[in-house]
Design a protein around this motif. Structure first.
Motif, short mmCIF file in Angstrom:
data_model
loop_
_atom_site.label_atom_id
_atom_site.label_comp_id
_atom_site.label_asym_id
_atom_site.label_seq_id
_atom_site.Cartn_x
_atom_site.Cartn_y
_atom_site.Cartn_z
N CYS A 1 23.58 -62.94 -8.25
CA CYS A 1 23.78 -61.78 -7.33
C CYS A 1 23.03 -60.60 -8.07
O CYS A 1 23.11 -60.43 -9.42
CB CYS A 1 25.05 -61.65 -6.97
SG CYS A 1 25.13 -60.03 -6.02
N CYS B 1 28.41 -63.79 -2.32
CA CYS B 1 28.83 -63.59 -3.68
C CYS B 1 30.43 -63.29 -3.66
O CYS B 1 30.88 -62.38 -2.93
CB CYS B 1 28.32 -62.17 -4.15
SG CYS B 1 28.82 -61.61 -5.84
N VAL C 1 26.27 -66.57 -6.89
CA VAL C 1 26.94 -66.81 -5.37
C VAL C 1 27.26 -67.96 -5.13
O VAL C 1 26.76 -69.09 -5.81
CB VAL C 1 25.41 -66.37 -4.56
CG1 VAL C 1 25.12 -65.05 -4.86
CG2 VAL C 1 24.43 -67.20 -4.96
#
Length: 516
Positions: free
Chosen positions: A464, A482, A471
Motif C-alpha cells: 500500500c 489495505c 493489501v
C-alpha cells in the motif's frame, strides 16, 4: 440453502445507484477563489454546500470520483438516532449530558431532513418508521435491558418489547419511536440542483491532495490546480489531509455487505438491527412499485477476514431462512470509518485552526451524523454558537476510552504490517482462472495478480502506498484492500478509497522476469 452462486449477482451494484439520472460535472481546469471549498460529494459535503449556498456564500464542491458514489451511494439509508447499543456506553464514558446531546443532534438531523423533503416536495420515498434493535441471546438481552434504562435516563421515546414480526426467536427488543428511512441519492440529487441554482459549483474527477494553510487556505489537486477559500470543509470520508491530527491512528475502516432481495413473504414495516454479532440489519425499499428487502451485515475490518463472497452468501442464507427468497436483485458493500470512542470527529481539523474543518468517523450511521455535521459546519463557518461543537470536537483525543483504543487499534495496524511482510504466497499467475485475483509469488517477489474476463493478467505491487502495509484481494468487489487504514485500489492499482493518494505500482506481466 444451497447454490448461492446461482442467486447472487456476479457484479457488485448498489440499488441506490440504479434507475436514477445523476447530474454530470466537469473536472476542475483552472484555479479559483470561493468562500468555502468542500472536498467530498457525499451526504456531508452536499448538505454543507446546500446550507452554505442558502446563506449566500460562494461554494465549490470537488470529488475525486462522481457525486454520491462513495459511502453515501452504498448506505443502508436509515435515518435514526438508534445507533446500535450506544447510549448506555456514552452515559458511562462521556456522561449523561453529552450522551443526551448525541441523541439530540441526530434527532435534529432527522427533523431537518424531513422538513427539507417537505419544503422542496422531494420524492425520495421518505417514510417514518419505528426502529428496533433485537437480541437472540441472553448476553445481548441483558445489554438491551441496560440500553432501555439509558433511554429512560435520557428521555428517549422507546420501550422494551418481547417480539418482532419475523420468524426469528428473540430474547427481547428495544424500539425507538418515530425514526425514518428514505432513498438517499434521490434526496441528494435534489439538493445538488438547489446548490447549482444558487451559483454553487461542483467538480468531479478532481482529487484533492494537500492544503496550504493560512488566513485563506488553498486546496491543491493532482492536476496542480488550486481552490483558495476562507473555509475548507473536509468531507471526503477518510481525511485526504490530516495536518497534525493523527487521524490515521485514530480511525479504523470497516466493511459491511448488502443484498436487495425479492422475497416470498411480505415485509411488515419498521427498520431493524440485531444486537448480536454478526449484525443483521433489515428495511424495505420500493423498486418500480415492487417491494424489496434490504439485508445488511457481516461487518469486518477492511482487508481482514474471510473471503468476501462468503459474507454475501451468509446474508443470502439469513434472508432465505427468514423471508424465503425469490431473487437477489442487487449486492454491494460499503466502507465505514470508526473513531476511537465511537463518536464522529466533526470540527476543527487541528485545534485553533477554524478555517479547516473535518467530518469523519460516522461508524455506519452517516445519514443522521453526516447531516448533523453539515448543520454544525454551517454554524461554525458563520461564526454562530452550536450546542454540539464540544461534543464532536476532534481535539477530544485525551478521553479515557480513546487512549485505550488508541493502543489496541494501532497494535492491530502493526500486527497487520508485520503479518503481510512475513507471508509467502504459493499461487502463481498461471494458476488463476478468468475473473480470479490473488496474492502471488513471481520470480521470488510478492505481487498481486488478477486475470480479467479476456484472460489478461494484471500485476501490481501489493505494498500500500500509504504506510507500506500489504493489501489483500477482495473477490467480491475485485479490489485490493489495505488491512491497516482501509485504502482500496482497483485491480489495475488505481486508488478507489484513501487515505492512500498514489496508485499501486503496476508491472507488465511479460516483462516481470526482468525484476531483480
Amino acid at each position: 440453502m444451497t447454490h448461492h452462486e446461482e442467486k447472487l449477482p456476479k457484479e457488485s451494484l448498489s440499488y441506490w445507484r440504479t434507475n436514477i439520472e445523476f447530474p454530470k460535472f466537469p473536472k476542475l481546469e483552472q484555479d479559483m477563489d470561493v468562500d468555502a471549498v468542500i472536498v467530498g460529494a457525499g451526504i456531508t459535503g452536499i448538505t454543507s454546500a446546500y446550507l452554505l449556498a442558502n446563506e449566500g456564500l460562494k461554494v465549490a464542491v470537488i470529488d475525486s470520483d462522481e457525486v454520491l458514489n462513495g459511502t453515501t451511494g452504498h448506505t443502508t439509508a436509515k435515518i435514526t438516532a438508534q445507533h446500535d447499543l450506544i447510549y448506555a456506553e456514552f452515559i458511562h464514558s462521556l456522561g449523561r449530558e453529552k450522551a443526551g446531546l448525541y441523541y439530540q443532534a441526530n434527532s435534529e438531523a432527522l427533523k431537518f431532513m424531513k422538513e427539507t423533503v417537505d419544503r422542496h416536495s422531494i420524492e425520495c420515498e421518505f417514510s417514518p418508521e419505528d426502529a428496533y434493535i433485537y437480541s437472540t441471546t441472553e448476553k445481548y438481552a441483558k445489554k438491551i435491558e441496560k440500553e432501555a434504562e439509558a433511554y429512560k435516563t435520557l428521555g428517549i421515546d422507546g420501550e422494551l418489547v418481547d417480539s418482532i414480526p419475523f420468524p426469528i426467536e428473540i430474547q427481547n427488543a428495544l424500539v425507538m419511536k418515530n425514526q425514518a428511512q428514505f432513498h438517499p441519492t434521490k434526496y441528494l440529487v435534489h439538493l445538488i440542483q438547489h446548490i447549482t441554482d444558487k451559483g454553487g459549483q461542483i467538480f468531479e474527477q478532481t482529487t484533492a491532495v494537500n492544503i496550504e494553510t493560512g488566513v485563506n487556505p488553498s486546496v491543491l489537486t493532482t492536476e496542480d490546480k488550486r481552490i483558495t477559500a476562507k473555509h475548507v470543509l473536509i468531507c471526503s470520508h477518510f481525511p485526504f489531509y490530516e495536518g497534525t491530527g493523527l487521524y490515521s491512528t485514530r480511525l479504523y475502516a470497516n466493511r459491511s455487505y448488502a443484498l436487495a432481495v425479492k422475497t416470498k413473504k411480505e415485509f411488515p414495516g419498521g427498520i431493524y438491527i440485531s444486537a448480536d454479532k454478526p449484525a443483521r440489519s433489515l428495511r424495505s425499499v420500493t423498486a418500480n412499485d415492487e417491494e424489496l428487502v434490504l439485508i445488511v451485515g457481516e461487518d469486518h475490518k477492511t482487508g481482514q477476514g474471510i473471503e468476501t463472497m462468503d459474507h454475501y452468501k451468509a446474508l443470502e442464507t439469513f434472508g432465505e431462512d427468514v423471508f424465503e427468497l425469490e431473487e437477489v436483485r442487487y449486492r454491494w458493500s460499503a466502507q465505514d470509518l470508526v473513531s476511537l470512542d465511537n463518536l464522529p470527529y466533526i470540527g476543527e481539523l487541528t485545534a485553533g485552526n477554524p478555517n479547516v474543518l473535518i467530518a469523519t468517523g460516522f461508524r455506519k450511521w452517516g445519514m443522521s451524523n453526516g447531516t448533523a455535521a453539515g448543520l454544525l459546519f454551517r454554524d461554525m463557518v458563520l461564526g454562530k454558537e452550536n450546542p454540539y461543537a464540544d461534543l464532536y470536537t476532534p481535539s477530544r483525543f485525551n478521553v479515557h476510552p480513546s487512549v485505550k483504543n488508541f493502543v489496541v487499534e494501532n497494535a492491530n495496524v502493526v500486527g497487520q504490517l508485520i503479518k503481510g511482510k512475513l507471508e509467502t504466497p504459493k499461487t502463481k499467475p498461471e494458476d488463476l482462472s478468468k475473473g480470479e485475483g490473488a496474492v502471488i509469488t513471481l520470480d521470488g517477489h510478492r505481487k498481486g495478480a488478477f486475470k480479467d474476463d479476456e484472460g489478461k493478467v494484471h500485476i501490481v505491487d501489493t505494498t500500500c502506498t500509504h504506510i507500506g502495509c500489504e493489501v489483500a484481494w477482495n473477490n467480491g468487489e475485485r479490489t485490493w484492500d489495505c488491512p491497516c487504514h482501509g485504502s482500496r485500489f482497483s485491480y489495475t492499482g488505481e486508488v478507489i478509497e484513501g487515505p492512500a493518494e498514489k496508485p499501486l505500482q503496476k508491472y507488465d506481466y511479460k516483462m516481470i522476469d526482468n525484476l531483480t
